[in-house]
Scaffold this active site. Sequence first.
Site, PDB file in Angstrom:
ATOM      1  N   GLY A  74      -0.581  -3.419   5.123  1.00  0.00           N
ATOM      2  CA  GLY A  74      -1.629  -4.434   5.582  1.00  0.00           C
ATOM      3  C   GLY A  74      -2.257  -4.108   6.924  1.00  0.00           C
ATOM      4  N   LEU A 120      -2.430  -1.570  -3.946  1.00  0.00           N
ATOM      5  CA  LEU A 120      -2.924  -2.430  -5.067  1.00  0.00           C
ATOM      6  C   LEU A 120      -3.053  -3.809  -3.957  1.00  0.00           C
ATOM      7  CD1 LEU A 120      -0.271  -1.852  -7.716  1.00  0.00           C
ATOM      8  CD2 LEU A 120      -2.470  -1.833  -8.060  1.00  0.00           C
ATOM      9  N   ASN A 121      -2.944  -3.946  -2.889  1.00  0.00           N
ATOM     10  CA  ASN A 121      -3.004  -4.929  -1.804  1.00  0.00           C
ATOM     11  C   ASN A 121      -1.317  -5.362  -1.631  1.00  0.00           C
ATOM     12  OD1 ASN A 121      -3.854  -6.125   0.376  1.00  0.00           O
ATOM     13  ND2 ASN A 121      -4.633  -7.845  -0.746  1.00  0.00           N
ATOM     14  N   ASP A 157      -8.682  -9.182   0.413  1.00  0.00           N
ATOM     15  CA  ASP A 157      -8.993  -8.533   1.841  1.00  0.00           C
ATOM     16  C   ASP A 157     -10.357  -8.857   2.405  1.00  0.00           C
ATOM     17  OD1 ASP A 157      -6.604  -7.331   2.600  1.00  0.00           O
ATOM     18  OD2 ASP A 157      -6.846  -5.503   1.778  1.00  0.00           O
ATOM     19  N   SER A 173     -10.607  -2.792   4.980  1.00  0.00           N
ATOM     20  CA  SER A 173      -9.429  -2.506   4.832  1.00  0.00           C
ATOM     21  C   SER A 173      -8.724  -2.082   6.055  1.00  0.00           C
ATOM     22  CB  SER A 173      -9.371  -1.416   3.934  1.00  0.00           C
ATOM     23  OG  SER A 173      -8.002  -0.682   3.921  1.00  0.00           O
ATOM     24  N   THR A 217       0.891  -1.025   0.051  1.00  0.00           N
ATOM     25  CA  THR A 217      -0.016   0.038   0.029  1.00  0.00           C
ATOM     26  C   THR A 217       0.821   1.250   0.069  1.00  0.00           C
ATOM     27  OG1 THR A 217      -1.780  -1.564   1.190  1.00  0.00           O
ATOM     28  CG2 THR A 217      -1.898   1.120   1.459  1.00  0.00           C
TER      29      THR A 217
HETATM   30  N1  GLY Z   1      -4.908  -3.873   1.144  1.00  0.00           N
HETATM   31  C1  GLY Z   1      -4.444  -3.454   2.551  1.00  0.00           C
HETATM   32  C2  GLY Z   1      -5.636  -2.966   3.280  1.00  0.00           C
HETATM   33  O1  GLY Z   1      -6.618  -2.288   2.645  1.00  0.00           O
HETATM   34  O2  GLY Z   1      -5.725  -2.993   4.439  1.00  0.00           O
END
Ligand code: GLY
Length: 571
Positions: A476, A402-403, A425, A454, A383
């Site tokens: 994350g 983009l994760n 996610d 998220s 991220t």
């Molecule tokens: N992809 C990480 C988040 O949105 O938490």
Amino acid sequence: MSLLMKTIARFASLSFLLLASVQLLQAQPNGFQYQLVKHAEYNKAAVSSAHPLASEAGMYVMQQGGNAVDAAIATQWALAVVYPTAGNIGGGGFMVAHLKGGKNVTIDYREMAPGKATENMYVDATTGKANTRLSQSGHLASGVPGTPAGLFASLKYAKLPMKKLIQPAIDLAEKGFVITEREANRLNNLQQQLERVNTSLPVFYREKKWQAGDTLIQTDLANTLKRIRDKGQAGFYEGETADLIVNEMERGGGIISKADLKNYKAIERTPVVFMYKGYEIISMPPPSSGGILIHQMLKMLENRPLASYGFQTAKSVQLITEVERRAYADRAEHLGDPDYYKVPMKGLVAPAYLQQRMADYDSTKASVSSNIKPGVIKESMETTHLSVMDTEGNAVSVTTTLNGGYGSKVVVGGAGFFLNNEMDDFSVQPGVPNMFGAIGGEANAIAPGKRMLSSMTPTVVLKNNKPFMVVGTPGGTTIITSVLQSIVNVVDYNMNAFDAVNKPKFHHQWQPDEVRVEKDFPLDVRKQLEAMGYKIVESGAWSATEMILVKPNGKLEVVGDKRGDDSVAGW
Ligand code: GLY
């Protein structure tokens, strides 16, 4: 490639610390001449982001008459070019802003599940088990991108036309830029996956190893950005770009349709706002879990003498760990897209509830996560983050993603950008951990059109009703605890921004029941925690915090995290 350019890129890969006090007028970012500025003090305005060229793009548009929202938009477009691992147009994100008139704004441009998505789409019909490979890479892993819609929704609060804000990114894509050593290493690690999932090999793929100082030119991406410049939001969600995305989906077995793209909308949400020790915290509500968890954790800490326990002593780390454990247990059970699941927003942060949550806290030993159930409420890694403050009093905090690094690893053929792997996610199956080890249930189950939960926590902190701090990070599930610790480091431990960002971080997320610590976390504290019953797991660096802090003399202390190519700009 001239020796000078190579030298610049190598130089840029060092964790170079510079305390800049004077800054000349910013020229248009030049992809062949840039350097990292990790720590600076500015008088008027500042940007901190994951790449020097992106921060320069933000500063450039502010000096052309734009405000902090203009800068955030220009920085994000530029990140999509110069930071392909997470900067994106094929992903999604959130903006949190405190505007000069006092209004707080949050814009949700999280990706959404395609119309053909189903709750069990990753569960193998024969084994009954979730196949997380499919939710983490390849065409089926992508949600419908939200970033372009989010940037157009943000434009309402900006001053310059989008054509001006996107142009630095177009130029960087078209003329190219020299990559840093970190980017070269990341691209070298990506090659096999690019080969595995792509239907045509993208510009990021090559036989020869990437090196610091190599030039990356992205012609397809430049053309996509030009379509957005010329046609607005429809330049991405309709017409040629939409055709290219849907063709890519058809070639690779994905399910994003033209209707999914055309129907995507960014949504303004009601911000999470609360007080902590006299500071007003403004953060992101669901579908991010960040704002609610920050609210829960700071309130569980507020009446305890954290400062007197000392910074990163066993006593203070243990308390914060137990607070994190309880909040993340609630995350797994109660948080999801509020348009699809009734998130108990008020109940989760009710003072009596939070007091009861800590009733079984024992300051001498570790709790056990299997004994800490989510509370019963009676009524919710790769991220990138950017922080901006301007001369007018606007403060903007944006986190997008983009994760995973480079998302699904799929580059849209002919359009030149990576698609996200954000479907991971969601809770792909109750109790099955996602790539960050987080589990979930019904609240975050997949449904068509739903936004996945998220952890992104873009946050603005006010003191005496004025912007005091802008903060956020990738990472994350660790995002929320990194933002928590950054705030506590400043408010409770009186640190400057540099230390608040760069001191080692630790993380507990309920399940798995372990405390993750960075390598430089103090060894003696680690041993004391182990003696109390904690399982400690050492891990590589996970945050990349961008912080702007207003000093008592009114100057802006600006920091780009030491852990990456993060860099600041301002004047
Ligand atoms: N992809 C990480 C988040 O949105 O938490």
